[in-house]
Design a protein around this motif. Structure first.
Motif, short mmCIF file in Angstrom:
data_model
loop_
_atom_site.label_atom_id
_atom_site.label_comp_id
_atom_site.label_asym_id
_atom_site.label_seq_id
_atom_site.Cartn_x
_atom_site.Cartn_y
_atom_site.Cartn_z
N TYR A 189 0.81 -1.22 0.00
CA TYR A 189 0.00 0.00 0.00
C TYR A 189 0.84 1.27 0.00
O TYR A 189 0.44 2.28 -0.57
CB TYR A 189 -0.95 0.01 1.20
CG TYR A 189 -2.11 -0.93 1.04
CD1 TYR A 189 -3.34 -0.49 0.58
CD2 TYR A 189 -1.98 -2.29 1.33
CE1 TYR A 189 -4.41 -1.36 0.42
CE2 TYR A 189 -3.04 -3.17 1.17
CZ TYR A 189 -4.26 -2.70 0.72
OH TYR A 189 -5.32 -3.57 0.55
N LYS B 8 -6.28 3.67 -2.61
CA LYS B 8 -5.06 2.88 -2.52
C LYS B 8 -4.02 3.35 -3.53
O LYS B 8 -2.84 3.55 -3.19
CB LYS B 8 -5.36 1.40 -2.75
CG LYS B 8 -4.14 0.49 -2.81
CD LYS B 8 -4.51 -0.94 -3.14
CE LYS B 8 -3.26 -1.81 -3.27
NZ LYS B 8 -3.60 -3.21 -3.62
N LYS C 175 -5.69 -1.79 5.37
CA LYS C 175 -6.55 -2.19 4.25
C LYS C 175 -7.94 -1.59 4.39
O LYS C 175 -8.52 -1.11 3.40
CB LYS C 175 -6.64 -3.73 4.19
CG LYS C 175 -5.30 -4.41 3.93
CD LYS C 175 -5.42 -5.92 4.03
CE LYS C 175 -4.06 -6.60 3.87
NZ LYS C 175 -4.15 -8.07 4.04
N MET D 207 -8.39 2.15 3.40
CA MET D 207 -8.38 2.50 1.98
C MET D 207 -9.75 2.36 1.33
O MET D 207 -9.92 2.72 0.16
CB MET D 207 -7.38 1.59 1.23
CG MET D 207 -5.97 1.62 1.77
SD MET D 207 -5.10 3.16 1.44
CE MET D 207 -3.60 2.91 2.40
#
Length: 454
Positions: A84, A236, A305, A308
């Motif tokens: 990322y 992202k 995660k 995003m």
């Protein structure tokens, strides 16, 4: 839009009565940091570690590998950060200031200069503690709370940056600290175009670009929302592009990683990484845990995660806008445009009868608590500290009270209460008294200083 989540677990809230609140703030020395959590109703002191973790993050705690070295959760975090953020190396730390300490200690020599798009308290402390001078190179509009026409008030003024290079020499500038977003400017974003231009100027002169990445997801949202060419790009991919122009970052996982503890340092340079791993062993822990439990690294990897996700970050930023618009309808003066993590009340305009040396932002934060049980914090002359040479107070142009929204914690109804009570206080603002010192710590005084009313 309503919250993009369902509530599975609740924590009971209690509002102390007016007399209890008055007694609590007096016992805390009119410093909201020294209030007990149980004495606060809606707690907007900070968004650092005050987040509500998801069911997946809580499940992740149960697969924590608490091995002293080589925890599988470290490798999950390492893999996630590389995917990322894109940086080559990651070193976990107990929180963001641990990363700031390592970076400053390894890169700064006595007499160096570190430019940045406005200071942050702990960041500048570590820079100055290691012998550097801080130079603010943010655009002028960032210091004007009323300027709504500048969408990216976090941008670096390239002329100011170039002037510093010409003045002291590039060899005296180990890195530029590029905050995305800029906390003390009001959570203001930096444009992708400016990031590119800063990177080009820095690298042309052999200067590293090190991000304060604490709220990088919020910055990416503003780029997507406001900057031409990014409307159809994922959060992202925007985050990844932002960091592709730099050399590393410090990160407080307690913000945009949506966890309660943790942080990390990222670097691309192999030698700097090796020196950092040697230092982290001295002050944090093994390079594969850096003062964190395996379960906390797992929660951080999952949180990156989740952060995003567009629905998540859109809701977060729009909660801040909602609060700002409601306060604006009541005539309350604020920093505009609204930022990504907080509303910043303009204490100079809120309390024009108080001189800056009477600490209007500190006085206002205390008065808000007494009025409502809502805990906020000062971001003005107290946070700015004193000049290391002269001992005089730094007097920032922005004298603000920060209403910081924790992630996934409060509903719009809570924000209605906050706005309504602050509007009520604004209508009797002339009754708020200034403050003076009772106890002033030698550094980072806003955390533990104590005051009394004048």
């Amino acid at each position: 839009m309503p919250e993009p989540f369902k509530i599975k677990s609740v924590e009971t809230m209690t509002l102390p009565n007016a007399e209890e609140r008055k007694k609590a703030i007096e016992e805390a020395g009119f410093n909201t940091f020294l209030l007990k959590s149980n004495d606060c109703y809606v707690d907007l002191l900070t968004d650092s570690g005050t987040n509500a973790m998801s069911d997946k993050q809580w499940a992740g705690l149960m697969v924590g590998d608490e091995a002293y070295a080589g925890s599988k959760n470290f490798y999950h975090l390492q893999e996630t950060v590389k995917e990322y953020f894109g940086f080559k190396h990651i070193i976990p730390t107990h929180q963001g200031r641990g990363a700031e300490n390592i970076l400053s200690s390894l890169t700064i020599k006595d007499g160096d200069w570190v430019p940045g798009n406005m200071y942050f308290t702990t960041t500048r402390f570590h820079q100055e503690r290691n012998g550097a001078n801080f130079r603010d190179v943010i655009c002028d509009a960032a210091h004007d709370p009323s300027r709504e026409d500048v969408l990216f008030k976090g941008n670096v003024d390239l002329k100011k940056f170039q002037d510093l290079i010409d003045e002291v020499g590039a060899d005296k500038i180990p890195y530029i600290c590029l905050a995305v977003t800029v906390n003390l400017a009001g959570g203001q974003p930096v444009s992708m175009q400016n990031i590119k231009e800063v990177s080009e100027l820095a690298h042309k002169n052999g200067i590293l670009v090190m991000y304060d990445a604490t709220r990088c997801v919020e910055n990416a949202y503003f780029i997507k929302d406001l900057e031409e060419g990014y409307a159809d790009v994922s959060i992202k991919d925007i985050v990844h592009e932002m960091f592709s122009y730099g050399d590393g970052c410090t990160m407080s996982g307690k913000k945009d990683c949506i966890t309660n503890i943790g942080g990390f340092l990222c670097v691309n340079d192999d030698d700097l990484y090796l020196r950092a791993t040697a230092m982290v062993v001295q002050f944090e822990g093994m390079p594969s845990y850096g003062g964190l439990a395996g379960r906390d690294m797992e929660a951080m990897a999952i949180g990156i995660k989740e952060a995003m996700n567009y629905d998540y970050i859109s809701h977060r930023v729009n909660q801040i806008r909602y609060l700002g618009e409601k306060l604006a309808a009541g005539g309350v003066p604020m920093v505009k445009p609204y930022g990504g993590h907080a509303i910043f009340l303009d204490a100079k305009q809120f309390l024009p009868h108080l001189d800056q040396e009477e600490f209007p932002a500190q006085a206002l934060a205390s008065a808000i608590y007494v009025e409502s049980g809502v805990r906020t914090m000062e971001r003005g002359i107290i946070s700015a500290g004193r000049d290391a040479v002269t001992g005089e107070n730094h007097k920032p142009k922005l004298e603000t009270v920060r209403l910081t929204i924790p992630r996934r914690v409060y509903t719009y109804a809570h924000l209605d209460y906050v706005a309504d009570t602050i509007i009520d206080l604004y209508e009797k603002r002339d009754t708020i008294k200034g403050l003076e010192w009772v106890y002033e710590p030698s550094c980072l005084r806003f955390f533990t200083g104590r005051f009394k009313q004048k």
